[in-house]
Design a protein around this motif. Structure first.
Motif, PDB file in Angstrom:
ATOM      1  N   LEU A   1      -0.985 -19.258   2.356  1.00 44.34           N
ATOM      2  CA  LEU A   1      -2.386 -19.163   1.972  1.00 44.34           C
ATOM      3  C   LEU A   1      -2.782 -17.702   1.878  1.00 44.34           C
ATOM      4  O   LEU A   1      -2.597 -16.934   2.831  1.00 44.34           O
ATOM      5  N   TYR A   2      -3.313 -17.315   0.712  1.00 50.73           N
ATOM      6  CA  TYR A   2      -3.789 -15.944   0.532  1.00 50.73           C
ATOM      7  C   TYR A   2      -5.155 -15.801   1.179  1.00 50.73           C
ATOM      8  O   TYR A   2      -6.102 -16.500   0.832  1.00 50.73           O
ATOM      9  N   LEU A   3      -5.278 -14.873   2.151  1.00 48.96           N
ATOM     10  CA  LEU A   3      -6.499 -14.717   2.922  1.00 48.96           C
ATOM     11  C   LEU A   3      -7.453 -13.696   2.320  1.00 48.96           C
ATOM     12  O   LEU A   3      -8.612 -13.630   2.724  1.00 48.96           O
ATOM     13  N   GLY A   4      -6.978 -12.916   1.371  1.00 46.27           N
ATOM     14  CA  GLY A   4      -7.784 -11.826   0.836  1.00 46.27           C
ATOM     15  C   GLY A   4      -7.429 -10.516   1.512  1.00 46.27           C
ATOM     16  O   GLY A   4      -6.748 -10.481   2.550  1.00 46.27           O
ATOM     17  N   ARG A   5      -7.872  -9.402   0.903  1.00 48.75           N
ATOM     18  CA  ARG A   5      -7.589  -8.067   1.434  1.00 48.75           C
ATOM     19  C   ARG A   5      -6.094  -7.837   1.625  1.00 48.75           C
ATOM     20  O   ARG A   5      -5.659  -7.182   2.574  1.00 48.75           O
ATOM     21  N   SER A   6      -5.292  -8.439   0.747  1.00 44.74           N
ATOM     22  CA  SER A   6      -3.833  -8.254   0.703  1.00 44.74           C
ATOM     23  C   SER A   6      -3.101  -8.911   1.868  1.00 44.74           C
ATOM     24  O   SER A   6      -1.940  -8.582   2.122  1.00 44.74           O
TER      25      SER A   6
ATOM     26  N   PHE B   1       1.619  -5.226  -0.722  1.00 44.12           N
ATOM     27  CA  PHE B   1       1.305  -3.883  -1.190  1.00 44.12           C
ATOM     28  C   PHE B   1       2.082  -3.573  -2.466  1.00 44.12           C
ATOM     29  O   PHE B   1       3.023  -4.281  -2.838  1.00 44.12           O
ATOM     30  N   GLY B   2       1.686  -2.492  -3.131  1.00 43.74           N
ATOM     31  CA  GLY B   2       2.324  -2.091  -4.371  1.00 43.74           C
ATOM     32  C   GLY B   2       1.494  -2.461  -5.590  1.00 43.74           C
ATOM     33  O   GLY B   2       0.485  -3.165  -5.502  1.00 43.74           O
ATOM     34  N   ARG B   3       1.926  -1.987  -6.744  1.00 44.93           N
ATOM     35  CA  ARG B   3       1.182  -2.205  -7.988  1.00 44.93           C
ATOM     36  C   ARG B   3       1.059  -3.676  -8.317  1.00 44.93           C
ATOM     37  O   ARG B   3      -0.027  -4.161  -8.637  1.00 44.93           O
ATOM     38  N   LEU B   4       2.180  -4.414  -8.241  1.00 44.30           N
ATOM     39  CA  LEU B   4       2.134  -5.824  -8.604  1.00 44.30           C
ATOM     40  C   LEU B   4       1.234  -6.617  -7.660  1.00 44.30           C
ATOM     41  O   LEU B   4       0.497  -7.507  -8.084  1.00 44.30           O
ATOM     42  N   ALA B   5       1.269  -6.291  -6.375  1.00 48.96           N
ATOM     43  CA  ALA B   5       0.427  -6.993  -5.405  1.00 48.96           C
ATOM     44  C   ALA B   5      -1.052  -6.749  -5.667  1.00 48.96           C
ATOM     45  O   ALA B   5      -1.888  -7.613  -5.372  1.00 48.96           O
ATOM     46  N   SER B   6      -1.395  -5.585  -6.226  1.00 50.97           N
ATOM     47  CA  SER B   6      -2.792  -5.299  -6.533  1.00 50.97           C
ATOM     48  C   SER B   6      -3.280  -6.047  -7.768  1.00 50.97           C
ATOM     49  O   SER B   6      -4.482  -6.204  -7.974  1.00 50.97           O
ATOM     50  N   GLU B   7      -2.336  -6.528  -8.591  1.00 46.61           N
ATOM     51  CA  GLU B   7      -2.704  -7.211  -9.819  1.00 46.61           C
ATOM     52  C   GLU B   7      -2.788  -8.722  -9.664  1.00 46.61           C
ATOM     53  O   GLU B   7      -3.551  -9.380 -10.370  1.00 46.61           O
ATOM     54  N   ARG B   8      -2.007  -9.291  -8.747  1.00 43.56           N
ATOM     55  CA  ARG B   8      -2.032 -10.740  -8.546  1.00 43.56           C
ATOM     56  C   ARG B   8      -1.647 -11.064  -7.116  1.00 43.56           C
ATOM     57  O   ARG B   8      -0.769 -10.408  -6.535  1.00 43.56           O
ATOM     58  N   PRO B   9      -2.300 -12.066  -6.510  1.00 42.37           N
ATOM     59  CA  PRO B   9      -1.982 -12.434  -5.128  1.00 42.37           C
ATOM     60  C   PRO B   9      -0.568 -12.998  -5.022  1.00 42.37           C
ATOM     61  O   PRO B   9      -0.020 -13.562  -5.972  1.00 42.37           O
TER      62      PRO B   9
END
Length: 256
Positions: free
Chosen positions: A105-110, A144-152
């Motif tokens: 489950l993606y909680l937000g804030r990475s 973290f990283g570029r890809l993580a900032s673009e999609r959960p």
């Protein structure tokens, strides 16, 4: 061709602004001569993907320098984006005949919360064959990283996890048992904890392959036995205090 690029941007923006619900966005960075331009557009995921491919196609035909195109979810004024989650299975365990399933489950804030469970109870007493294990783990991950900032749930991740296991392995001779099969898992199992690093590689919009390795500690009772005359004769009991790799994953992940 440069005029066509501008027209496409205007048309795409007008369509998105006229939509009732804005669920995703795309950030486009391109350079004309020495001037870098950054702009953002809103729309649904499929439309954004088509727009992104069109931009890359235009890049090959013009002198525009396309620096970066990023597609990511964004909450709109009309609706809050639903929580992102995923189901997963470790293909390495599947290959070893250990069925398993996990959820994340993606909680937000990475950050994300994940848990996994496996269960295999294969045996053939006449051949003194036992391939039995059950247990699981729960962990917290930071992406973290570029890809993580673009999609959960994509890109690099590190995390911590706790796990519990009970196993009984015998392949026709000497057998090894960790914990007490059939006992309560909270007081007769082996327990461990560790840290992990991994990378989740997107295959398409819904499927990822997650590569992960964890290093930590597992402790508990470990019993050794041998089969004799239809019985299983205990040989020794020792305290397991193992430090090293305790988690290896090549998981197929279905995101929602």
């Amino acid at each position: 061709m440069r005029h066509l690029f501008v027209i496409l941007c205007v048309v795409f923006t007008a369509r998105c602004l006229s939509a009732r619900v804005l669920t995703d966005s795309v950030t486009v960075r391109f350079r004309v001569a020495e001037t870098e331009i950054v702009d953002s557009y809103m729309g649904n995921g499929e439309r954004l993907d088509a727009f992104r491919h069109r931009l890359y196609s235009l890049r090959r035909k013009t002198d525009l320098s396309l620096v970066r195109v990023s597609v990511f979810g964004a909450a709109s004024p009309d609706r809050v984006s639903p929580a992102r989650w995923a189901l997963r299975t470790n293909l390495l365990y599947d290959a070893l005949a250990v069925p398993n399933i996990g959820a994340e489950l993606y909680l937000g804030r990475s950050f994300s919360l994940q848990g996994e469970w496996m269960y295999a109870w294969w045996s053939h007493r006449a051949g003194n064959f036992f391939w039995r294990i059950y247990g699981g783990d729960i962990g917290l991950r930071w992406w973290f990283g570029r890809l993580a900032s673009e999609r959960p749930l994509a890109g690099h991740h590190v995390g911590v996890y706790a796990q519990t296991l009970i196993w009984d392995f015998e392949l026709g001779g000497r057998g090894y048992m960790g914990g007490v099969p059939g006992g309560a898992i909270w007081n007769r199992a082996n327990f461990g904890a560790g840290i992990e690093y991994g990378y989740s590689l997107p295959l398409n919009r819904c499927l990822n392959i997650d590569f992960c390795i964890g290093i930590g500690y597992i402790g508990g009772a470990c019993r050794e036995y041998i089969p004799q005359c239809g019985y299983y004769v205990w040989q020794s009991t020792r305290q397991l205090n193992y430090i090293g790799p305790t988690k290896v994953e090549i998981s197929l992940v279905r995101t929602f």
